[in-house]
Scaffold this motif. Structure first.
Motif, PDB file in Angstrom:
ATOM      1  N   GLY A  82       2.193   1.505  -3.348  1.00 28.58           N
ATOM      2  CA  GLY A  82       1.408   2.178  -4.336  1.00 28.58           C
ATOM      3  C   GLY A  82       0.909   3.514  -4.174  1.00 28.58           C
ATOM      4  N   THR A  83       1.045   3.886  -2.850  1.00 24.31           N
ATOM      5  CA  THR A  83       0.814   5.471  -2.615  1.00 24.31           C
ATOM      6  C   THR A  83       1.787   6.403  -3.151  1.00 24.31           C
ATOM      7  N   ASP A  84       3.194   5.896  -3.062  1.00 23.88           N
ATOM      8  CA  ASP A  84       4.077   6.567  -3.483  1.00 23.88           C
ATOM      9  C   ASP A  84       4.368   6.725  -4.821  1.00 23.88           C
ATOM     10  N   LEU A  85       3.877   5.650  -5.452  1.00 20.42           N
ATOM     11  CA  LEU A  85       3.781   5.744  -6.960  1.00 20.42           C
ATOM     12  C   LEU A  85       2.736   6.604  -7.639  1.00 20.42           C
ATOM     13  N   THR A  86       1.551   6.476  -6.776  1.00 20.76           N
ATOM     14  CA  THR A  86       0.356   7.544  -7.020  1.00 20.76           C
ATOM     15  C   THR A  86       0.843   8.870  -7.061  1.00 20.76           C
ATOM     16  N   ILE A  87       1.517   9.154  -5.958  1.00 23.24           N
ATOM     17  CA  ILE A  87       1.823  10.483  -5.785  1.00 23.24           C
ATOM     18  C   ILE A  87       3.041  10.833  -6.772  1.00 23.24           C
ATOM     19  N   ASN A 124       0.862  -1.143   0.124  1.00 27.67           N
ATOM     20  CA  ASN A 124      -0.010  -0.008  -0.004  1.00 27.67           C
ATOM     21  C   ASN A 124       0.837   1.549  -0.019  1.00 27.67           C
ATOM     22  N   TYR A 148       9.640  10.383  -4.772  1.00 23.07           N
ATOM     23  CA  TYR A 148       8.824   9.324  -5.069  1.00 23.07           C
ATOM     24  C   TYR A 148       9.137   8.295  -6.162  1.00 23.07           C
ATOM     25  N   PHE A 166       3.414   9.963  -9.763  1.00 19.22           N
ATOM     26  CA  PHE A 166       2.770  10.043 -11.267  1.00 19.22           C
ATOM     27  C   PHE A 166       2.031  11.126 -11.443  1.00 19.22           C
ATOM     28  N   THR A 167       1.262  11.606 -10.276  1.00 19.74           N
ATOM     29  CA  THR A 167       0.363  12.583 -10.289  1.00 19.74           C
ATOM     30  C   THR A 167       1.134  13.820 -10.321  1.00 19.74           C
TER      31      THR A 167
END
Length: 317
Positions: free
Chosen positions: A15-20, A12, A260, A22-23
């Motif tokens: 996944g949060t790191d990747l979301t931040i 998790n 990130y 790429f956003t």
């Protein structure tokens, strides 16, 4: 049970790191491709060192595409192979990372064949310079509003514009090296930087301060060369400020993406992506790029650079 919980928490968190990451990259891509639009319709005089001459000679779309590609290559290679004293960065799928960088090189070659038509802005009574020497009946002190770029032939404009775009790209690609150097050496014992912050956003103020100081020095040198008659247009001040704010937000997002995703992943995405945005401004709004051949070349280049960005992104996952 504890092991499963720990593994699930790790997944998790990743996944949060990747979301931040790429956003932040997406925001940076859009703003970097847009930040010069506010000043596009205003006469900016000679502008700063490379950006304004590049836009005036080869256009916003093609100019940004070229310097972004060299920005990508310099930043990616220095991070991937550990140039300039920084530690080489690893990715889970290095082959995809190499493919992404290679496709970006190919897109650069394609972009060089795209021809742009840039209309020189005409200076009217409402865009007279803010700083100028007042003179009456003195031909030696007559102020010329024409930029040095306007007197160049089309071939020279293209050569100078492409050359400046390459040089700008190399310098842009090296701009994060000091931050990465401090972070890498901060993890080692017995160095001046031992214990330095590992969060990239902590270095934004120092980064921006260096840019402000360097720009001030450049401007003072320019004023001296122009014999205290710099071309500064009042209508370009607010648009220039807006462009700077957009760039600052984009750069902060880039710092976050570096943290990130790592620079070896963020560089190919953030440096290649703005080309899509800038070229769309150049095609749809400013009409710099015309003709079926140019549209086909841009389409091919976009497909290649998109494939390169996706390959780089998946190399991290």
């Amino acid at each position: 049970m504890n092991s499963w919980t720990a593994n699930n928490s790790s997944v998790n968190s990743n996944g949060t790191d990747l979301t931040i990451g790429f956003t932040s990259s997406a925001i940076a891509v859009f703003l970097f491709g847009t930040n010069f639009v506010p000043v596009k319709k205003f006469d900016t005089g000679d502008g700063n060192i490379t950006v304004v001459p590049i836009v005036k000679t080869i256009g916003l779309g093609l100019g940004l595409l070229i310097w972004a590609s060299f920005n990508l290559l310099t930043g990616w290679a220095s991070s991937r192979f550990g140039w300039f004293g920084i530690d080489p960065e690893e990715v889970s799928k290095p082959i995809l990372n190499y493919i992404g960088a290679g496709l970006s090189v190919l897109s650069t070659i394609i972009f060089l064949f795209v021809k742009s038509e840039v209309q020189s802005s005409s200076t009217s009574l409402e865009v007279t310079p803010l700083l100028r020497e007042r003179s009456v009946n003195n031909s030696e002190n007559t102020y010329s509003d024409a930029s040095w770029v306007d007197s160049l032939s089309p071939v020279r404009k293209r050569v100078i514009g492409c050359t400046l775009a390459v040089v700008a790209g190399i310098f842009y690609g090296s701009s994060f090296v000091p931050v990465l150097y401090i972070k890498d050496h901060g993890r080692r014992n017995g160095t001046v930087y031992t214990g330095a912050s590992q969060f990239d956003l902590d270095y934004v103020f120092a980064h921006f301060s260096g840019i402000f100081l360097t720009s001030t020095i450049y401007f003072l040198i320019y004023c001296a060369v122009m014999k205290n008659k710099p071309k500064v247009y009042p209508e370009a001040i607010i648009p220039g400020f807006v462009a700077g704010v957009l760039w600052a937000i984009a750069n902060c997002c880039w710092f976050i993406a570096n943290h990130y995703l790592s620079a070896v992943v963020s560089f190919p995405i953030i440096t290649a992506g703005p080309g899509f945005v800038a070229a769309m401004w150049g095609v749809l709004v400013f009409k710099e790029i015309k003709g079926l051949k140019n549209y086909l070349l841009l389409t091919v280049a976009f497909c290649v650079i998109l494939a390169g960005s996706l390959s780089t992104a998946f190399s991290k996952i």
